[in-house]
Design an enzyme around this catalytic site. Sequence first.
Site, PDB file in Angstrom:
ATOM      1  N   MET A   1     -27.903  53.415 -23.574  1.00 57.69           N
ATOM      2  CA  MET A   1     -27.832  51.958 -23.600  1.00 57.69           C
ATOM      3  C   MET A   1     -27.992  51.314 -22.218  1.00 57.69           C
ATOM      4  O   MET A   1     -27.597  50.172 -22.006  1.00 57.69           O
ATOM      5  CB  MET A   1     -26.498  51.521 -24.214  1.00 57.69           C
ATOM      6  CG  MET A   1     -26.275  52.018 -25.627  1.00 57.69           C
ATOM      7  SD  MET A   1     -27.615  51.564 -26.756  1.00 57.69           S
ATOM      8  CE  MET A   1     -27.377  49.791 -26.836  1.00 57.69           C
TER       9      MET A   1
ATOM     10  N   GLY B   1     -23.633  59.990 -29.999  1.00 62.07           N
ATOM     11  CA  GLY B   1     -24.597  61.082 -29.974  1.00 62.07           C
ATOM     12  C   GLY B   1     -25.063  61.584 -31.325  1.00 62.07           C
ATOM     13  O   GLY B   1     -25.365  62.767 -31.466  1.00 62.07           O
ATOM     14  N   THR B   2     -25.173  60.703 -32.313  1.00 61.25           N
ATOM     15  CA  THR B   2     -25.635  61.166 -33.628  1.00 61.25           C
ATOM     16  C   THR B   2     -27.098  61.608 -33.580  1.00 61.25           C
ATOM     17  O   THR B   2     -27.483  62.576 -34.237  1.00 61.25           O
ATOM     18  CB  THR B   2     -25.452  60.074 -34.703  1.00 61.25           C
ATOM     19  OG1 THR B   2     -26.088  58.869 -34.274  1.00 61.25           O
ATOM     20  CG2 THR B   2     -23.975  59.810 -34.958  1.00 61.25           C
ATOM     21  N   ASN B   3     -27.914  60.916 -32.795  1.00 64.20           N
ATOM     22  CA  ASN B   3     -29.307  61.342 -32.663  1.00 64.20           C
ATOM     23  C   ASN B   3     -29.410  62.637 -31.874  1.00 64.20           C
ATOM     24  O   ASN B   3     -30.267  63.484 -32.158  1.00 64.20           O
ATOM     25  CB  ASN B   3     -30.152  60.239 -32.010  1.00 64.20           C
ATOM     26  CG  ASN B   3     -30.588  59.178 -32.998  1.00 64.20           C
ATOM     27  OD1 ASN B   3     -31.075  59.489 -34.076  1.00 64.20           O
ATOM     28  ND2 ASN B   3     -30.385  57.921 -32.650  1.00 64.20           N
TER      29      ASN B   3
ATOM     30  N   ASN C   1     -38.141  57.285 -26.984  1.00 62.43           N
ATOM     31  CA  ASN C   1     -36.962  56.585 -27.486  1.00 62.43           C
ATOM     32  C   ASN C   1     -37.115  56.375 -28.987  1.00 62.43           C
ATOM     33  O   ASN C   1     -38.220  56.275 -29.497  1.00 62.43           O
ATOM     34  CB  ASN C   1     -36.842  55.221 -26.789  1.00 62.43           C
ATOM     35  CG  ASN C   1     -35.689  54.384 -27.318  1.00 62.43           C
ATOM     36  OD1 ASN C   1     -34.557  54.830 -27.356  1.00 62.43           O
ATOM     37  ND2 ASN C   1     -35.982  53.153 -27.718  1.00 62.43           N
TER      38      ASN C   1
ATOM     39  N   ILE D   1     -30.608  50.222 -19.101  1.00 63.37           N
ATOM     40  CA  ILE D   1     -32.003  49.986 -18.742  1.00 63.37           C
ATOM     41  C   ILE D   1     -32.265  50.584 -17.359  1.00 63.37           C
ATOM     42  O   ILE D   1     -31.497  50.360 -16.420  1.00 63.37           O
ATOM     43  CB  ILE D   1     -32.330  48.483 -18.754  1.00 63.37           C
ATOM     44  CG1 ILE D   1     -32.239  47.937 -20.192  1.00 63.37           C
ATOM     45  CG2 ILE D   1     -33.715  48.216 -18.180  1.00 63.37           C
ATOM     46  CD1 ILE D   1     -32.421  46.444 -20.305  1.00 63.37           C
ATOM     47  N   LEU D   2     -33.336  51.339 -17.255  1.00 65.74           N
ATOM     48  CA  LEU D   2     -33.750  51.923 -15.981  1.00 65.74           C
ATOM     49  C   LEU D   2     -34.974  51.177 -15.462  1.00 65.74           C
ATOM     50  O   LEU D   2     -35.702  50.565 -16.239  1.00 65.74           O
ATOM     51  CB  LEU D   2     -34.085  53.410 -16.162  1.00 65.74           C
ATOM     52  CG  LEU D   2     -32.959  54.283 -16.741  1.00 65.74           C
ATOM     53  CD1 LEU D   2     -33.461  55.687 -17.005  1.00 65.74           C
ATOM     54  CD2 LEU D   2     -31.748  54.304 -15.806  1.00 65.74           C
TER      55      LEU D   2
ATOM     56  N   HIS E   1     -36.107  53.704 -31.961  1.00 66.58           N
ATOM     57  CA  HIS E   1     -35.662  52.322 -32.163  1.00 66.58           C
ATOM     58  C   HIS E   1     -35.438  52.092 -33.654  1.00 66.58           C
ATOM     59  O   HIS E   1     -36.274  52.486 -34.476  1.00 66.58           O
ATOM     60  CB  HIS E   1     -36.717  51.345 -31.639  1.00 66.58           C
ATOM     61  CG  HIS E   1     -36.341  49.910 -31.801  1.00 66.58           C
ATOM     62  ND1 HIS E   1     -35.389  49.298 -31.006  1.00 66.58           N
ATOM     63  CD2 HIS E   1     -36.755  48.969 -32.685  1.00 66.58           C
ATOM     64  CE1 HIS E   1     -35.245  48.037 -31.395  1.00 66.58           C
ATOM     65  NE2 HIS E   1     -36.060  47.813 -32.411  1.00 66.58           N
TER      66      HIS E   1
END
Length: 208
Positions: A91, A12-14, A108, A93-94, A110
């Site tokens: 991480m 959770g750094t972001n 998101n 995929i939906l 990247h």
Amino acid sequence: MKNIVVLVSGGGTNLQALLDAQERGEITGGKITCVISSKPDAYALERAKNHGVKGIVIARKEYADVGSYSQAILDALTAEQADLVVYAGFMTILDERVCRAFENKMMNVHPALIPSFCGKGFYGLHVHEAVLKSGVKLSGATVHFVTEVCDGGPIILQQAVPVENGDTPETLQKRIMEQAEWKILPRAVALFCQDKITVRDGIVQITD
């Protein structure tokens, strides 16, 4: 006030960058109201708790397939009345139902300059390994809207970061997080919450 829901899977750094920006008053017009984790032991949940933000676990391993898991996430986002959904190290995929339900409302970050070093298989250290192997002199980070195409949605913000002699995937990853990801993700969220982002023909326009 827009409700921001953050999806996480790990440290959770972001998420921390978003929480810190919010507490500095940099995100106006919106508030992080919920954090949803795909893993019960994700440290990001602890970060949310430390900042008084609601945390929910929807464990990927408890669902038989992508479809049923995507529906569970979609149900939770609807229940939380999410106006903006942010992938912050999520991480999983939906399927297309989720990004269609939140078209141009799901973003998101990247760790590369899209359209380079992106798409299926380009995540985590794999991105930085590919960057170093290619010999490019600039990398960076991109914040984009999420669509059915992996890393293929409209680009919101980008920040270039130099690749330095002697870099390892780990040192490059750290520099990109510190100099790019943790800066442009909160800024993109702030711009969204201030209604300064429009998308026309797949191109993001920002009014400042």
